[in-house]
Design an enzyme around this catalytic site. Structure first.
Site, short mmCIF file in Angstrom:
data_model
loop_
_atom_site.label_atom_id
_atom_site.label_comp_id
_atom_site.label_asym_id
_atom_site.label_seq_id
_atom_site.Cartn_x
_atom_site.Cartn_y
_atom_site.Cartn_z
N LYS A 1 34.65 28.32 29.93
CA LYS A 1 34.32 29.34 28.92
C LYS A 1 33.97 28.69 27.58
CE LYS A 1 37.32 32.84 31.01
NZ LYS A 1 38.72 33.28 31.07
N GLY B 1 35.11 44.70 40.33
CA GLY B 1 34.21 45.64 41.01
C GLY B 1 34.79 47.04 41.05
N VAL C 1 39.11 43.30 41.80
CA VAL C 1 39.62 43.88 40.55
C VAL C 1 38.47 44.39 39.67
CG1 VAL C 1 40.89 43.34 38.44
CG2 VAL C 1 41.66 42.38 40.61
N GLY D 1 46.17 41.06 38.19
CA GLY D 1 44.72 40.85 38.34
C GLY D 1 44.11 39.98 37.25
N GLY E 1 41.52 41.24 33.29
CA GLY E 1 41.99 42.50 33.85
C GLY E 1 40.85 43.43 34.21
N TYR F 1 34.17 43.66 45.49
CA TYR F 1 34.82 44.95 45.22
C TYR F 1 36.31 44.72 45.01
CZ TYR F 1 34.63 50.12 45.55
OH TYR F 1 34.64 51.46 45.28
N LEU G 1 28.10 42.99 44.19
CA LEU G 1 28.67 41.95 45.05
C LEU G 1 30.11 41.73 44.64
CD1 LEU G 1 25.79 39.29 45.06
CD2 LEU G 1 26.03 41.36 46.43
N1 HSE Z 1 41.46 34.16 35.11
C1 HSE Z 1 40.77 34.55 33.93
C2 HSE Z 1 41.76 34.58 32.79
C3 HSE Z 1 40.12 35.87 34.13
O1 HSE Z 1 42.97 34.61 33.05
O2 HSE Z 1 41.36 34.58 31.63
C4 HSE Z 1 39.19 36.27 33.04
O3 HSE Z 1 38.11 35.38 32.92
#
Ligand code: HSE
Length: 407
Positions: free
Chosen positions: A198, A13, A11, A180, A295, A9, A7
């Site tokens: 996080k 995917g 960066v 990305g 990335g 497609y 699900l």
């Molecule tokens: N936007 C997030 C970052 C992507 O910059 O860390 C990775 O989780």
């Protein structure tokens, strides 16, 4: 053979499909087959690999036969409904979605448990760094005491570019987007919510009870200006968005905020999109993790690892910590801290005299007209805030700004 439905497609995917292709010969036994790829706009993917299995219709995806759903759409909707549906169908799910795990972890892990399937999420925190597996498997003999980390690549990239190259905020953000790293809506990055989600995931796994992301005090990087960088340089520091949580008996202290990082700190050399997490366990001591936090290929690397685990039936880790029973989260630690205080004033001379009376163990930084900065040490956050309140009451003080210093 393992059949997956993908699900998203974008960066991640695209990176995953590349890794599957790259490893096909090496991981012959694995034989991953992508049965379907769900996208929003098919025409955007005309020149991509596996074009024949791309669809805009989620019913088409769910009508096919596959073993693992890989969700790399990001965000809550529609990812939540697809992941829930797959789990309810008794399918394993691999996701890179921190928003989903932080917000709906309790419900989704319960469904996974009831159905005897796995919901794996290594890529949801710190991109390519394996951090979920250590916390849920390798370090299970430890009580984790604290987590400190730079866990948002976009903000670290922006702060690094502004500090090192003097690039403007908007330009640095655009480059992070082009590469990305940023979320679809980069507000989640720059306002600190991505890091808070996080940190909540890591803290929940580490402290074995749910730390809800909305309970974490969050401050983003949007208020950091060029003068902050000048003071940071003068004080031999960099500015980083630091996520920190610490368990003390039944209390958890957790915050996400920009701080000054001393040149002695491991975090000083964590630049651009690189992430780093320092865990402290009672048996193992301090562990430092460092690597690409965002990335295409780094994130795909974590997703791929989860798929391989499932393909080899390593799906016996049950996540119980995302429970209803939340830990209460506090924002102010009782530790003595160092801080940079910037005071905007109409009377610099008077203010400096006053500061000498009010703060001991302070170093004055006098870089700009109409303001004075002070590096202070030896106060708890509460003590410092009380002092700043009385400082703000002086007639010649216009504004006070404070940035914590971490060594
Ligand atoms: N936007 C997030 C970052 C992507 O910059 O860390 C990775 O989780």
């Amino acid at each position: 053979m393992k059949r997956i439905a993908l699900l998203g497609y974008g960066v991640v995917g695209t990176g995953l499909v590349e890794l599957i292709e790259k490893n096909r010969e090496k991981d012959e036994k694995l034989n991953i087959r992508v049965e379907a790829i769900l996208v929003k706009h098919k025409e955007k993917h005309n020149n991509k690999k596996l074009n024949q299995v791309i669809t805009e219709d989620c019913e088409e995806v769910f009508s096919k036969d596959w073993d693992i759903l890989v969700e790399v759409i990001g965000g809550i909707n529609p990812a939540y409904s697809y992941v829930k549906r797959a789990l309810e169908l008794g399918k394993h799910v691999v996701t890179a979605n921190k928003d989903l795990i932080a917000e709906y972890g309790e419900e989704l892990f319960q469904i996974a448990k009831d159905k005897g399937v796995a919901l794996k999420f290594e890529a949801s925190v710190a991109g390519g760094i394996p951090i979920i597996k250590p916390l849920t498997e390798s370090l299970s003999g430890n009580d984790i005491k604290s987590i400190k980390g730079i866990i948002n690549g976009t903000t670290n990239f922006i702060l690094s570019k502004m500090y090192e190259d003097g690039v403007e905020y908007g330009e640095a953000l655009k480059e992070a987007q082009d590469r990305g790293f940023a979320e679809a809506n980069p507000d989640a990055d720059v306002l600190g919510y991505d890091a808070a989600r996080k940190l909540a995931i890591l803290s929940t796994l580490a402290f074995k009870k749910r730390v809800f992301w909305k309970d974490i005090k969050v401050e983003g990087i949007t208020s950091i200006d060029s003068k902050d960088f000048a003071y940071a340089k003068k004080a031999n520091c960099k500015i980083k968005l630091l996520s920190y949580s610490k368990k003390e008996e039944n209390r958890v202290f957790a915050t996400v905020k920009p701080v000054l990082i001393d040149s002695e700190s491991d975090f000083y050399r964590v630049n651009n999109e690189i992430n780093s997490v320092i865990l402290s366990g009672d048996a193992v001591g301090e562990l430092v993790f460092k690597g690409s936090g965002a990335g295409m290929l780094p994130t795909a690397s974590a997703v791929y690892g989860d798929i391989v685990d499932l393909a080899f039936n390593k799906n016996n880790v049950v996540i119980n910590s995302f429970s209803e029973d939340k830990l209460s989260v506090e924002h102010r630690s009782e530790e003595k801290i160092q801080s940079l205080i910037r005071i905007d004033t109409d009377n610099k001379k008077e203010l400096i005299l006053e500061l000498n009376n009010r703060f001991t163990a302070a170093e004055l930084l006098d870089l700009f007209d109409n303001e004075v900065a002070l590096l202070v040490d030896g106060y708890t956050e509460m003590e410092l805030e009380e002092r700043l309140i009385t400082l703000k009451q002086l007639s010649y003080v216009n504004r006070v700004k404070r940035i914590l210093k971490v060594s």
